[in-house]
Design a protein around this motif. Structure first.
Motif, PDB file in Angstrom:
ATOM      1  N   TYR A  12      -7.554  -4.747 -15.739  1.00  0.00           N
ATOM      2  CA  TYR A  12      -6.531  -3.395 -16.792  1.00  0.00           C
ATOM      3  C   TYR A  12      -5.847  -2.510 -15.489  1.00  0.00           C
ATOM      4  CZ  TYR A  12     -10.404  -0.785 -16.378  1.00  0.00           C
ATOM      5  OH  TYR A  12     -12.027   0.564 -15.556  1.00  0.00           O
ATOM      6  N   LEU A  13      -5.977  -2.542 -14.295  1.00  0.00           N
ATOM      7  CA  LEU A  13      -5.913  -2.635 -13.128  1.00  0.00           C
ATOM      8  C   LEU A  13      -4.510  -2.723 -12.882  1.00  0.00           C
ATOM      9  CD1 LEU A  13      -8.462  -1.179 -10.375  1.00  0.00           C
ATOM     10  CD2 LEU A  13      -6.855   0.419 -11.939  1.00  0.00           C
ATOM     11  N   GLN A  14      -3.446  -2.175 -12.594  1.00  0.00           N
ATOM     12  CA  GLN A  14      -2.174  -2.335 -11.690  1.00  0.00           C
ATOM     13  C   GLN A  14      -1.977  -3.351 -10.458  1.00  0.00           C
ATOM     14  OE1 GLN A  14       1.164  -1.734 -13.209  1.00  0.00           O
ATOM     15  NE2 GLN A  14      -0.443  -1.796 -14.845  1.00  0.00           N
ATOM     16  N   LEU A  15      -1.464  -4.368 -10.388  1.00  0.00           N
ATOM     17  CA  LEU A  15      -1.100  -5.085 -10.037  1.00  0.00           C
ATOM     18  C   LEU A  15      -0.386  -4.430  -8.382  1.00  0.00           C
ATOM     19  CD1 LEU A  15       0.301  -8.194 -11.186  1.00  0.00           C
ATOM     20  CD2 LEU A  15      -2.298  -7.801 -10.647  1.00  0.00           C
ATOM     21  N   ARG A  16      -1.409  -4.702  -7.383  1.00  0.00           N
ATOM     22  CA  ARG A  16      -0.757  -4.343  -5.903  1.00  0.00           C
ATOM     23  C   ARG A  16       0.750  -4.723  -5.698  1.00  0.00           C
ATOM     24  NH1 ARG A  16      -3.383  -2.283  -1.072  1.00  0.00           N
ATOM     25  NH2 ARG A  16      -5.792  -2.716  -1.850  1.00  0.00           N
ATOM     26  N   GLN A  17       1.488  -3.451  -5.073  1.00  0.00           N
ATOM     27  CA  GLN A  17       2.164  -3.710  -4.817  1.00  0.00           C
ATOM     28  C   GLN A  17       2.949  -4.497  -3.405  1.00  0.00           C
ATOM     29  OE1 GLN A  17       4.856   0.116  -5.475  1.00  0.00           O
ATOM     30  NE2 GLN A  17       4.988  -0.244  -7.393  1.00  0.00           N
ATOM     31  N   SER A  18       3.671  -5.521  -2.858  1.00  0.00           N
ATOM     32  CA  SER A  18       3.817  -5.270  -1.874  1.00  0.00           C
ATOM     33  C   SER A  18       4.510  -4.348  -1.225  1.00  0.00           C
ATOM     34  CB  SER A  18       4.518  -6.399  -1.958  1.00  0.00           C
ATOM     35  OG  SER A  18       6.113  -6.369  -2.032  1.00  0.00           O
ATOM     36  N   GLU A  19       4.496  -4.968   0.504  1.00  0.00           N
ATOM     37  CA  GLU A  19       5.470  -3.513   1.263  1.00  0.00           C
ATOM     38  C   GLU A  19       6.792  -3.522   1.259  1.00  0.00           C
ATOM     39  OE1 GLU A  19       5.463  -1.393   4.559  1.00  0.00           O
ATOM     40  OE2 GLU A  19       3.994  -2.276   3.098  1.00  0.00           O
ATOM     41  N   THR A  20       7.550  -4.516   0.505  1.00  0.00           N
ATOM     42  CA  THR A  20       9.055  -5.138   0.045  1.00  0.00           C
ATOM     43  C   THR A  20       9.290  -4.502  -0.929  1.00  0.00           C
ATOM     44  OG1 THR A  20       8.933  -7.271   1.360  1.00  0.00           O
ATOM     45  CG2 THR A  20      10.646  -6.671  -0.023  1.00  0.00           C
ATOM     46  N   GLN A  21       8.534  -3.768  -1.961  1.00  0.00           N
ATOM     47  CA  GLN A  21       8.325  -3.954  -3.220  1.00  0.00           C
ATOM     48  C   GLN A  21       8.239  -2.106  -2.574  1.00  0.00           C
ATOM     49  OE1 GLN A  21       5.333  -5.304  -5.516  1.00  0.00           O
ATOM     50  NE2 GLN A  21       6.780  -6.866  -6.794  1.00  0.00           N
ATOM     51  N   ARG A  22       7.414  -1.729  -1.880  1.00  0.00           N
ATOM     52  CA  ARG A  22       7.516  -0.310  -2.105  1.00  0.00           C
ATOM     53  C   ARG A  22       8.403   0.165  -1.230  1.00  0.00           C
ATOM     54  NH1 ARG A  22       2.003  -1.704  -0.144  1.00  0.00           N
ATOM     55  NH2 ARG A  22       2.243  -2.200   1.266  1.00  0.00           N
ATOM     56  N   LYS A  23       8.987  -0.197   0.059  1.00  0.00           N
ATOM     57  CA  LYS A  23      10.172  -0.450   0.660  1.00  0.00           C
ATOM     58  C   LYS A  23      11.393  -0.018  -0.501  1.00  0.00           C
ATOM     59  CE  LYS A  23       8.774  -1.946   5.497  1.00  0.00           C
ATOM     60  NZ  LYS A  23       8.872  -2.590   6.369  1.00  0.00           N
ATOM     61  N   ALA A  24      11.523  -0.788  -0.937  1.00  0.00           N
ATOM     62  CA  ALA A  24      13.206  -1.191  -2.261  1.00  0.00           C
ATOM     63  C   ALA A  24      12.655   0.146  -2.862  1.00  0.00           C
ATOM     64  CB  ALA A  24      12.932  -2.015  -2.814  1.00  0.00           C
ATOM     65  N   LYS A  25      12.009   0.732  -3.879  1.00  0.00           N
ATOM     66  CA  LYS A  25      11.804   1.728  -4.774  1.00  0.00           C
ATOM     67  C   LYS A  25      11.958   2.934  -3.795  1.00  0.00           C
ATOM     68  CE  LYS A  25       8.497  -0.672  -7.843  1.00  0.00           C
ATOM     69  NZ  LYS A  25       6.988  -0.764  -8.626  1.00  0.00           N
ATOM     70  N   GLU A  26      11.407   2.737  -2.439  1.00  0.00           N
ATOM     71  CA  GLU A  26      11.339   5.011  -1.927  1.00  0.00           C
ATOM     72  C   GLU A  26      13.200   4.563  -1.599  1.00  0.00           C
ATOM     73  OE1 GLU A  26      10.383   7.493   0.002  1.00  0.00           O
ATOM     74  OE2 GLU A  26       8.772   6.107  -1.601  1.00  0.00           O
ATOM     75  N   LYS A  27      13.621   3.233  -1.011  1.00  0.00           N
ATOM     76  CA  LYS A  27      15.181   3.412  -0.502  1.00  0.00           C
ATOM     77  C   LYS A  27      15.430   3.991  -1.913  1.00  0.00           C
ATOM     78  CE  LYS A  27      16.276   0.087   2.614  1.00  0.00           C
ATOM     79  NZ  LYS A  27      16.332  -1.152   2.363  1.00  0.00           N
ATOM     80  N   LYS A  28      15.568   3.290  -3.087  1.00  0.00           N
ATOM     81  CA  LYS A  28      15.642   3.283  -4.229  1.00  0.00           C
ATOM     82  C   LYS A  28      16.130   4.683  -4.481  1.00  0.00           C
ATOM     83  CE  LYS A  28      17.231   1.814  -8.598  1.00  0.00           C
ATOM     84  NZ  LYS A  28      17.266   0.662  -8.969  1.00  0.00           N
ATOM     85  N   ARG A  29      14.984   5.318  -4.507  1.00  0.00           N
ATOM     86  CA  ARG A  29      14.983   6.937  -4.460  1.00  0.00           C
ATOM     87  C   ARG A  29      15.426   7.977  -3.617  1.00  0.00           C
ATOM     88  NH1 ARG A  29       9.389   5.649  -5.854  1.00  0.00           N
ATOM     89  NH2 ARG A  29       8.703   6.108  -3.848  1.00  0.00           N
ATOM     90  N   THR A  30      15.237   7.301  -2.616  1.00  0.00           N
ATOM     91  CA  THR A  30      16.073   8.446  -1.314  1.00  0.00           C
ATOM     92  C   THR A  30      17.445   7.935  -1.249  1.00  0.00           C
ATOM     93  OG1 THR A  30      14.782   7.858   0.404  1.00  0.00           O
ATOM     94  CG2 THR A  30      16.624   8.621   1.399  1.00  0.00           C
ATOM     95  N   ARG A  31      18.067   6.907  -1.708  1.00  0.00           N
ATOM     96  CA  ARG A  31      20.031   6.846  -2.442  1.00  0.00           C
ATOM     97  C   ARG A  31      19.578   7.782  -3.975  1.00  0.00           C
ATOM     98  NH1 ARG A  31      19.608   2.289  -3.254  1.00  0.00           N
ATOM     99  NH2 ARG A  31      19.298   1.832  -5.424  1.00  0.00           N
ATOM    100  N   GLU A  32      19.252   7.570  -4.559  1.00  0.00           N
ATOM    101  CA  GLU A  32      19.567   8.383  -5.701  1.00  0.00           C
ATOM    102  C   GLU A  32      19.305   9.748  -5.457  1.00  0.00           C
ATOM    103  OE1 GLU A  32      20.035   7.470  -9.170  1.00  0.00           O
ATOM    104  OE2 GLU A  32      19.823   5.480  -8.131  1.00  0.00           O
TER     105      GLU A  32
END
Length: 634
Positions: A373-393
């Motif tokens: 039931y735990l979430q799948l581990r995020q890849s490094e690319t996914q983490r960077k993309a989401k962090e960049k999107k939060r910074t852009r917002e």
């Protein structure tokens, strides 16, 4: 007894912090679908929380964001939620719709919240709603599912709709009963629907949708009443006997001990972390949480066109399909298109199992090694993309939580079709008590009831444990908030000292600059008042002006004479024409010659000065050539 056991813990005065360290605001925005455009505060504060449980959207009446402690000072501090308000589904019906709650929808989840006393860093905490016991969740169910006031009776509407209970199972062995009041294809006497009432029972995770039946995808595992099939990923498989109105279904689940997060791995999905925002929904504080999304790895399991793969959670189909059964469909493809990222593996809970009983009769193991039931581990690319999107917002919004927020696990999942109805029995007393060691029966071992300790627990005992876990997380968040507030205060103090030092240096520099400019202005003014000798020499007539004499005429340029005839007199250039400046006599004396006295001066021995003056005048005048007028003889 359950209400007392699940009451929130008391807090001492020493556990709170001073008002000075409280943040001025709680959040800046609420949840909105992310976009490339920066949103205004009024737009980002909108919430998908419905204004009415039966409405399709709450955009017309969005809830208020609890933005500061000032907003909370006049509100009552509740330990039990005000809601819900029960509205009869029909006149004289025992089933009700519920108002004054935020029904989970549009990818958001809602949890009752209460205001913390003054002095807390966190403005809100988790609270309960009545009745404080294991039951169906008021918020975590389809709005088309009506309930009884005790939260144990459920009735469906049109189509398959589902509901989850209010506490997840995360480890251990648990058992509960569900009695079918109407189901198995039965019709009501006044029903005009072609299809009868049907029930599906099972266990589902948070990602399982509420607008479909249990077993619709890989996030839930169900047991059908019509055929007795077990179903997951929408693939029915033969399992047990059918059941219908009046039958009592026992639901059993066994999960291994929960895994703790690796302290050396900050990205371990087993870590506990919350992402929630308190809002005001119709006068009741609730936490708004972004629901866990379905992963593309789990969605790919629904692809029937690929080659089949072995899966512990999906038992292989028998060689010969029973008559009247749906044909088996293949599983997902293991091949990937070039250039696409490989799918992450789907971990399972080793040793887990799900089983069902019908009127006390065990139907055997339905599913084993269910998906984690735990979430799948995020890849490094996914983490960077989401962090960049939060910074852009550039603004704080709801974030997808890759960690466990304390609500992950397997929930009792009840699905009702048309007018089907059921009654939950979480224990501790059961109509058909199961054996003390259910696993032994599932393994085919003879049951030894005498002297055998019960290995499972009734689900009614899970609710107080779950609430205790939530309050422990509240305390952890409060402690983290205190540390963060202290760190922020220290950082702001250092920054304030730096700003004061910079301001002081800037003021000193400006003072020095002003003093330097004032000195330069004073020096210029002094130079104007007392000109230098060089200035007197370089300026014609400057000496005379300083001595009180008028400036000589510009016609004197180029000639000099002895002023006054005495020694030491200042020499000046003079003009051939008599002027005031060329004569020191105010009576109009001559400049040294005229047509009347020039011969007299020569005779009297003063010819030298006169001759020089006359020669100078002669040289300075040019006489034009005389031409007689026309018409004359010259």
């Amino acid at each position: 007894m359950l209400a007392e056991a699940s009451s929130p813990p008391e807090h001492d005065a020493d556990d709170v912090i001073s008002q000075a360290s409280l943040p001025t605001s709680l959040v800046t925005v609420a949840g909105q679908p992310q976009s490339r455009k920066r949103k205004r505060a009024t737009q980002t504060a909108a919430s998908p929380a419905p204004s009415d449980p039966g409405s399709a959207s709450g955009a017309a009446n969005p809830p208020e964001l609890l933005s500061s402690r000032v907003d909370l000072s006049s509100r009552p501090q509740l330990s039990i939620s005000r809601g819900p308000i029960f509205v009869p589904a029909a006149e004289g019906s025992d089933y009700f719709k519920t108002d004054l709650i935020g029904v989970n929808r549009v990818g958001f989840r809602y949890v009752p919240a209460g205001i913390n006393p003054p002095g807390y860093t966190q403005p809100c905490r988790t609270i309960e709603s009545n009745p404080t016991s294991f039951r169906v969740s008021w918020e975590d169910r389809s709005p088309f599912i009506t309930t009884t006031k005790d939260g144990l009776g459920l009735c469906g509407g049109t189509g398959f709709r589902s509901a989850r209970c209010n506490a997840p199972i995360v480890e251990g062995k648990w058992y509960m009963e569900v009695k079918v009041m109407h189901g198995g294809g039965e019709h009501y006497s006044d029903s005009v629907r072609r299809e009868g009432s049907h029930v599906r029972l099972g266990w589902g995770r948070r990602e399982a949708p509420l607008n479909g039946p249990v077993g619709l995808d890989g996030y839930s595992y169900g047991y059908r009443d019509k055929t007795g099939d077990k179903v997951t990923l929408s693939r029915p498989r033969p399992y047990g006997r059918p059941y219908g109105t009046g039958d009592v279904i026992g639901m059993y689940i066994s999960l291994p001990p929960r895994r703790e997060g690796n302290k050396k791995d900050p990205h371990d999905p087993a870590h506990i972390k919350r992402e929630r925002i308190p809002i005001d929904l119709k006068g009741q504080e609730v936490f708004e949480i972004l629901e866990y999304p379905q992963s593309k790895e789990m969605t790919s399991l629904m692809d029937y066109s690929g080659k089949s793969t072995s899966s512990a959670s999906v038992p292989p189909a028998p060689k010969k399909a029973a008559a009247g059964k749906l044909p088996e469909r293949s599983g997902p493809s293991t091949t990937h298109k070039p250039g696409t990222a490989a799918l992450r593996p789907l971990p399972t809970l080793s040793g887990s199992r799900v089983a069902f009983f019908v009127n006390g009769e065990c139907q055997g193991v339905a599913f084993q090694d269910v998906y984690d039931y735990l979430q799948l581990r995020q890849s490094e690319t996914q983490r960077k993309a989401k962090e960049k999107k939060r910074t852009r917002e550039g603004v704080k919004e709801h974030r997808e939580n890759p960690f466990n927020d304390g609500w992950l696990g397997y929930y009792p999942f009840i699905s009702l079709f048309n007018d089907a109805s059921v009654r939950l029995n979480p224990g501790p007393e059961f109509e058909f008590p199961p054996p003390n060691d259910i696993d032994a029966v599932l393994d085919g071992k003879p049951a030894k009831e005498e002297g055998t300790e019960r290995t499972w627990r009734p689900t009614c005992e899970r609710y107080p444990e779950f609430m205790a876990e939530q309050w422990a997380l509240d305390e952890m968040e409060e402690e983290e908030a205190r540390v963060e507030a202290a760190r922020t205060a220290a950082t702001e103090k250092v920054e304030a000292a730096k700003r004061a030092e910079r301001n002081k240096k800037r003021q000193q520099a400006e003072a020095r600059k002003r003093a330097k400019m004032a000195a330069a202005v004073e020096q210029q003014q002094q130079q104007r008042r007392t000109p230098s000798v060089d200035d007197e020499r370089s300026t014609p007539g400057a000496g005379l002006v300083s001595l009180g004499h008028p400036s000589p005429s510009p016609l004197r340029h180029g000639t000099t004479y002895a002023y006054g005839g005495g020694e030491g007199d200042i020499e000046h250039g003079h003009s051939p024409a008599p002027t005031f400046a060329s004569n020191g006599d105010l009576q109009g004396g001559q400049s040294g010659y005229n047509s009347d006295n020039m011969e007299t001066e020569v005779e009297n021995g003063e010819a030298q000065a006169g001759t020089q003056a006359f020669s100078h005048i002669e040289a300075s005048f040019t006489y034009p050539e005389y031409r007689p007028p026309q018409g004359t003889n010259g």
